[in-house]
Design an enzyme around this catalytic site. Structure first.
Site, PDB file in Angstrom:
ATOM      1  N   GLY A 183       2.967 -36.449 -42.312  1.00 27.09           N
ATOM      2  CA  GLY A 183       3.713 -35.225 -42.661  1.00 27.09           C
ATOM      3  C   GLY A 183       2.869 -34.237 -43.432  1.00 27.09           C
ATOM      4  O   GLY A 183       1.743 -34.523 -43.845  1.00 27.09           O
ATOM      5  N   GLY A 222       1.571 -32.883 -46.299  1.00 23.49           N
ATOM      6  CA  GLY A 222       1.484 -33.287 -47.698  1.00 23.49           C
ATOM      7  C   GLY A 222       1.002 -32.165 -48.594  1.00 23.49           C
ATOM      8  O   GLY A 222       1.089 -32.230 -49.813  1.00 23.49           O
ATOM      9  N   ARG A 223       0.444 -31.158 -47.965  1.00 23.08           N
ATOM     10  CA  ARG A 223      -0.034 -30.023 -48.779  1.00 23.08           C
ATOM     11  C   ARG A 223       0.086 -28.738 -47.993  1.00 23.08           C
ATOM     12  O   ARG A 223      -0.717 -27.820 -48.146  1.00 23.08           O
ATOM     13  CB  ARG A 223      -1.478 -30.245 -49.188  1.00 23.08           C
ATOM     14  CG  ARG A 223      -2.365 -30.499 -48.009  1.00 23.08           C
ATOM     15  CD  ARG A 223      -3.720 -30.074 -48.289  1.00 23.08           C
ATOM     16  NE  ARG A 223      -4.576 -30.491 -47.197  1.00 23.08           N
ATOM     17  CZ  ARG A 223      -5.833 -30.202 -47.129  1.00 23.08           C
ATOM     18  NH1 ARG A 223      -6.381 -29.533 -48.101  1.00 23.08           N
ATOM     19  NH2 ARG A 223      -6.549 -30.589 -46.119  1.00 23.08           N
ATOM     20  N   LYS A 270      -1.083 -23.413 -46.841  1.00 25.15           N
ATOM     21  CA  LYS A 270      -1.772 -24.696 -46.983  1.00 25.15           C
ATOM     22  C   LYS A 270      -2.323 -24.782 -48.404  1.00 25.15           C
ATOM     23  O   LYS A 270      -3.083 -23.908 -48.822  1.00 25.15           O
ATOM     24  CB  LYS A 270      -2.903 -24.751 -45.951  1.00 25.15           C
ATOM     25  CG  LYS A 270      -3.504 -26.112 -45.742  1.00 25.15           C
ATOM     26  CD  LYS A 270      -4.384 -26.084 -44.498  1.00 25.15           C
ATOM     27  CE  LYS A 270      -5.159 -27.390 -44.341  1.00 25.15           C
ATOM     28  NZ  LYS A 270      -6.042 -27.358 -43.167  1.00 25.15           N
ATOM     29  N   GLY A 323      -1.228 -32.022 -53.180  1.00 31.49           N
ATOM     30  CA  GLY A 323      -0.615 -30.903 -52.465  1.00 31.49           C
ATOM     31  C   GLY A 323      -1.436 -29.619 -52.529  1.00 31.49           C
ATOM     32  O   GLY A 323      -0.972 -28.554 -52.129  1.00 31.49           O
ATOM     33  N   ARG A 337      -1.961 -19.816 -42.993  1.00 32.60           N
ATOM     34  CA  ARG A 337      -2.314 -20.120 -41.603  1.00 32.60           C
ATOM     35  C   ARG A 337      -1.235 -19.648 -40.647  1.00 32.60           C
ATOM     36  O   ARG A 337      -0.050 -19.752 -40.933  1.00 32.60           O
ATOM     37  CB  ARG A 337      -2.518 -21.631 -41.476  1.00 32.60           C
ATOM     38  CG  ARG A 337      -2.860 -22.099 -40.090  1.00 32.60           C
ATOM     39  CD  ARG A 337      -3.538 -23.441 -40.113  1.00 32.60           C
ATOM     40  NE  ARG A 337      -2.625 -24.550 -40.349  1.00 32.60           N
ATOM     41  CZ  ARG A 337      -3.031 -25.817 -40.470  1.00 32.60           C
ATOM     42  NH1 ARG A 337      -4.314 -26.116 -40.412  1.00 32.60           N
ATOM     43  NH2 ARG A 337      -2.160 -26.780 -40.666  1.00 32.60           N
ATOM     44  N   ASP A 376      -2.697 -36.502 -35.388  1.00 32.34           N
ATOM     45  CA  ASP A 376      -1.953 -35.535 -36.204  1.00 32.34           C
ATOM     46  C   ASP A 376      -2.686 -34.199 -36.277  1.00 32.34           C
ATOM     47  O   ASP A 376      -2.142 -33.225 -36.809  1.00 32.34           O
ATOM     48  CB  ASP A 376      -1.698 -36.090 -37.617  1.00 32.34           C
ATOM     49  CG  ASP A 376      -2.964 -36.579 -38.294  1.00 32.34           C
ATOM     50  OD1 ASP A 376      -3.656 -37.420 -37.703  1.00 32.34           O
ATOM     51  OD2 ASP A 376      -3.280 -36.108 -39.395  1.00 32.34           O
ATOM     52  N   ASN A 377      -3.901 -34.151 -35.762  1.00 32.72           N
ATOM     53  CA  ASN A 377      -4.651 -32.894 -35.752  1.00 32.72           C
ATOM     54  C   ASN A 377      -4.816 -32.363 -34.335  1.00 32.72           C
ATOM     55  O   ASN A 377      -5.750 -31.609 -34.052  1.00 32.72           O
ATOM     56  CB  ASN A 377      -6.027 -33.085 -36.396  1.00 32.72           C
ATOM     57  CG  ASN A 377      -5.919 -33.330 -37.892  1.00 32.72           C
ATOM     58  OD1 ASN A 377      -4.927 -32.968 -38.523  1.00 32.72           O
ATOM     59  ND2 ASN A 377      -6.928 -33.961 -38.466  1.00 32.72           N
ATOM     60  N   ASP A 425      -6.692 -27.509 -37.849  1.00 27.19           N
ATOM     61  CA  ASP A 425      -7.273 -28.288 -38.946  1.00 27.19           C
ATOM     62  C   ASP A 425      -8.796 -28.309 -38.943  1.00 27.19           C
ATOM     63  O   ASP A 425      -9.428 -29.283 -38.557  1.00 27.19           O
ATOM     64  CB  ASP A 425      -6.703 -29.719 -38.976  1.00 27.19           C
ATOM     65  CG  ASP A 425      -5.472 -29.773 -39.861  1.00 27.19           C
ATOM     66  OD1 ASP A 425      -5.055 -28.709 -40.356  1.00 27.19           O
ATOM     67  OD2 ASP A 425      -4.922 -30.873 -40.065  1.00 27.19           O
TER      68      ASP A 425
HETATM   69  P1  AMP Z   1      -5.850 -33.644 -42.894  1.00 25.81           P
HETATM   70  O1  AMP Z   1      -7.046 -34.495 -43.072  1.00 25.81           O
HETATM   71  O2  AMP Z   1      -5.930 -32.327 -43.619  1.00 25.81           O
HETATM   72  O3  AMP Z   1      -5.477 -33.464 -41.471  1.00 25.81           O
HETATM   73  O4  AMP Z   1      -4.645 -34.412 -43.599  1.00 25.81           O
HETATM   74  C1  AMP Z   1      -4.218 -35.695 -43.240  1.00 25.81           C
HETATM   75  C2  AMP Z   1      -2.958 -36.030 -44.007  1.00 25.81           C
HETATM   76  O5  AMP Z   1      -3.209 -36.089 -45.411  1.00 25.81           O
HETATM   77  C3  AMP Z   1      -1.826 -35.034 -43.826  1.00 25.81           C
HETATM   78  O6  AMP Z   1      -0.614 -35.728 -43.834  1.00 25.81           O
HETATM   79  C4  AMP Z   1      -1.973 -34.149 -45.044  1.00 25.81           C
HETATM   80  O7  AMP Z   1      -0.774 -33.507 -45.375  1.00 25.81           O
HETATM   81  C5  AMP Z   1      -2.383 -35.159 -46.103  1.00 25.81           C
HETATM   82  N1  AMP Z   1      -3.144 -34.520 -47.196  1.00 25.81           N
HETATM   83  C6  AMP Z   1      -4.399 -34.066 -47.131  1.00 25.81           C
HETATM   84  N2  AMP Z   1      -4.796 -33.554 -48.313  1.00 25.81           N
HETATM   85  C7  AMP Z   1      -3.748 -33.655 -49.151  1.00 25.81           C
HETATM   86  C8  AMP Z   1      -3.520 -33.305 -50.519  1.00 25.81           C
HETATM   87  N3  AMP Z   1      -4.451 -32.715 -51.270  1.00 25.81           N
HETATM   88  N4  AMP Z   1      -2.303 -33.574 -51.039  1.00 25.81           N
HETATM   89  C9  AMP Z   1      -1.361 -34.165 -50.305  1.00 25.81           C
HETATM   90  N5  AMP Z   1      -1.513 -34.540 -49.030  1.00 25.81           N
HETATM   91  C10 AMP Z   1      -2.691 -34.288 -48.445  1.00 25.81           C
HETATM   92 MG    MG Z   2      -4.160 -32.513 -40.485  1.00 22.26          MG
END
Ligand code: AMP
Ligand code: MG
Length: 494
Positions: free
Chosen positions: A85, A87-88, A108, A121, A171, A251-252, A261
């Site tokens: 989901g 997360g940030r 973001k 986040g 974004r 997820d990307n 991403d």
């Molecule tokens: P990403 O590598 O950006 O595609 O993120 C992979 C997962 O980690 C996703 O569910 C993001 O929402 C979560 N995520 C990445 N960075 C953070 C952060 N700083 N705080 C909370 N969730 C994060």
């Molecule tokens: Mg991602």
């Protein structure tokens, strides 16, 4: 400021979590994409940058927004995580752009959500600027990708490997629905939800399927194939600019076919088909050459989610899904050939074109030749000047044969009127960029921005606005890094 019409928030509640951005200390506008804002019909009052920054950082939630964090799952480096989901990231809402297309506006780094797990986040300045630069370069290349509307600094520290300055990235996407969004619903056996989501994305991204199948059940297999085709084409385009995404987790990977991403992504300077930059990709799972195979693997994970929608009879469903996976390979092969044929200035498909491309790539591999310059200098070769091109190879004499083959192939290309050398050169320059977001330039822009100097960032963004032109004032941006400028590793920065 935005004329929102929020379709995702009208979907069943289990698809997302409503959540408001967490205000930040001192929002300051770092970059604002006025051209994109106009296309989106966003009424931004640039005479009041503080208010604009407050909105774009999430401190002031504009009227009509229905902020939410989307739920999704995902295979990360091959391992399934049923609940990831946003997360940030917080989806503020959707706008309809000047061409009538629905676009997501997402913040973001706008604070924690129910999906943050142990994360804060937040986002750091460096990765935000990197995403800004690369998204806009993709737009200039004409390769489908999410866009950058703005970057805002928060005035707050974020704690990564070191203390960084916080920032929010605004974004814009055709949608943020991912392969992982389907996986999230499939993981809980939510067939009703899968159907609802599939119909939602048909409406939003592939509306022609509705009419073609008169809302019959065949539309789901057709949707799967449409996504496979969009991704196969997209990945072929990536390979055409030497792009390595770096984190092709499910997820990307979007359902719309946009690149999403831009984390540890990078464009390679010297060509190596097994090139990897990301510090977290130690096994090279997402290396340059592996990207089409991974794309297909991801589509296979999507196909698994689709099985109950495709056919009530499992065997038949699997058969149909398999034929889509096979089609992915074929779509990719033909898209790849189209991309590289065009990069060689060829307008027609001929037997042996694949060999011709591979012949050049093999020489590039042997010489670790600069990917972008090799293709860019083909226009000079077309004009009869080979020196610059040959200089890029360690054993230039071995290229004579390839040049001759290519020239012959150009001769026999086309029907009717022969193209002049200048016409061929112009066609080559229109598809082979002179300027790409080279790692050392991105790095330079980030280092300066961390010191409060946005000039290198702004200049790089400006250079990348017209990457196919040789503008003398931006000539330095076409240069590969000097040995001491080389960036060998990139980081997620999350
Ligand atoms: P990403 O590598 O950006 O595609 O993120 C992979 C997962 O980690 C996703 O569910 C993001 O929402 C979560 N995520 C990445 N960075 C953070 C952060 N700083 N705080 C909370 N969730 C994060
Ligand atoms: Mg991602």
């Amino acid at each position: 400021m935005f004329s929102f019409d929020n379709s995702y928030s009208r979907l069943p509640e289990r698809f997302f979590a409503p959540v408001y951005p967490e205000p930040v200390e001192d929002p300051k506008l770092l970059a604002f994409n006025e051209k994109l804002a106009r296309q989106l019909g966003v009424a931004a009052d640039l005479s009041d940058p503080d208010r604009l920054a407050a909105i774009l950082a999430g401190n002031v939630v504009p009227s009509g927004a229905s902020p939410l964090a989307m739920a999704y799952a995902g295979h990360q480096f091959g391992n399934f995580v049923p609940k990831l989901g946003d997360g940030r990231a917080i989806l503020l809402g959707e706008v309809i752009d000047a061409e009538g297309r629905r676009r997501d506006i997402q913040l973001k780094g706008a604070g924690p959500t129910p999906f943050s797990r142990r994360g804060d986040g937040r986002a750091a300045l460096g990765p935000v600027l990197r995403e800004y630069i690369v998204s806009e370069a993709f737009a200039a290349f004409g390769i489908p990708a999410t866009r950058a509307l703005a970057a805002v600094s928060t005035g707050e520290p974020v704690y990564r490997e070191r203390v960084e300055q916080g920032a929010v990235f605004v974004r814009v996407a055709a949608s943020h629905v991912r392969v992982g969004t389907f996986q999230y619903l499939a993981a809980s056996g939510d067939e009703e939800g899968l159907k609802t989501l599939a119909d939602y994305v048909i409406d939003r991204h592939y509306p022609d399927l509705k009419d073609r199948f008169e809302n019959g059940p065949e539309r789901y297999a057709a949707l799967l194939e449409a996504v496979a085709l969009a991704q196969a084409r997209l990945i072929a385009r990536w390979l055409g600019v030497g792009f390595i995404h770096g984190v092709m987790n499910t997820d990307n990977m979007t359902i719309s076919g946009e690149t999403i991403d831009f984390g540890p992504c990078a464009f390679m300077d010297e060509y190596d088909q097994m090139k990897v930059f990301s510090s977290i990709d130690q096994a090279g799972r997402y290396a340059y050459r592996n990207q089409p195979g991974i794309g297909q693997w991801n589509i296979a994970r999507l196909a698994e989610c689709f099985l109950p929608l495709i056919d009530a009879d499992e065997e038949r469903a699997v058969e149909k899904a398999n034929s889509v996976l096979k089609a992915f390979g074929e779509h990719f092969q033909s898209a790849w050939l189209d991309v590289f044929r065009t990069k060689l200035g060829l307008t027609q498909a001929r037997e042996g074109d694949g060999d011709l491309v591979q012949g050049l790539m093999a020489e590039m591999q042997t010489s670790s030749a600069d990917f972008t310059r090799v293709f860019r200098s083909l226009s000079e070769v077309a004009r009869g000047r080979t020196a610059g091109f040959l200089d890029l190879f360690t054993a230039p004499e071995t290229l004579a044969d390839w040049i001759a083959r290519w020239r012959n192939r150009l001769e026999e290309d086309g029907e009717g009127a022969k193209r002049s050398a200048d016409q061929i050169a112009a066609a080559l320059d229109a598809v082979n960029p002179a300027i790409i977001p080279r790692n050392h330039r991105i790095e330079e822009a980030i280092v300066a921005a961390n010191d409060g100097d946005l000039k290198p960032f702004n200049r790089l963004v400006e250079a990348l606005e017209r990457p196919f032109e040789d503008r003398p004032e931006f000539a330095a941006y076409a240069e590969p890094p000097r040995p001491e400028q080389r960036v060998l590793r990139t980081f997620c920065g999350t």
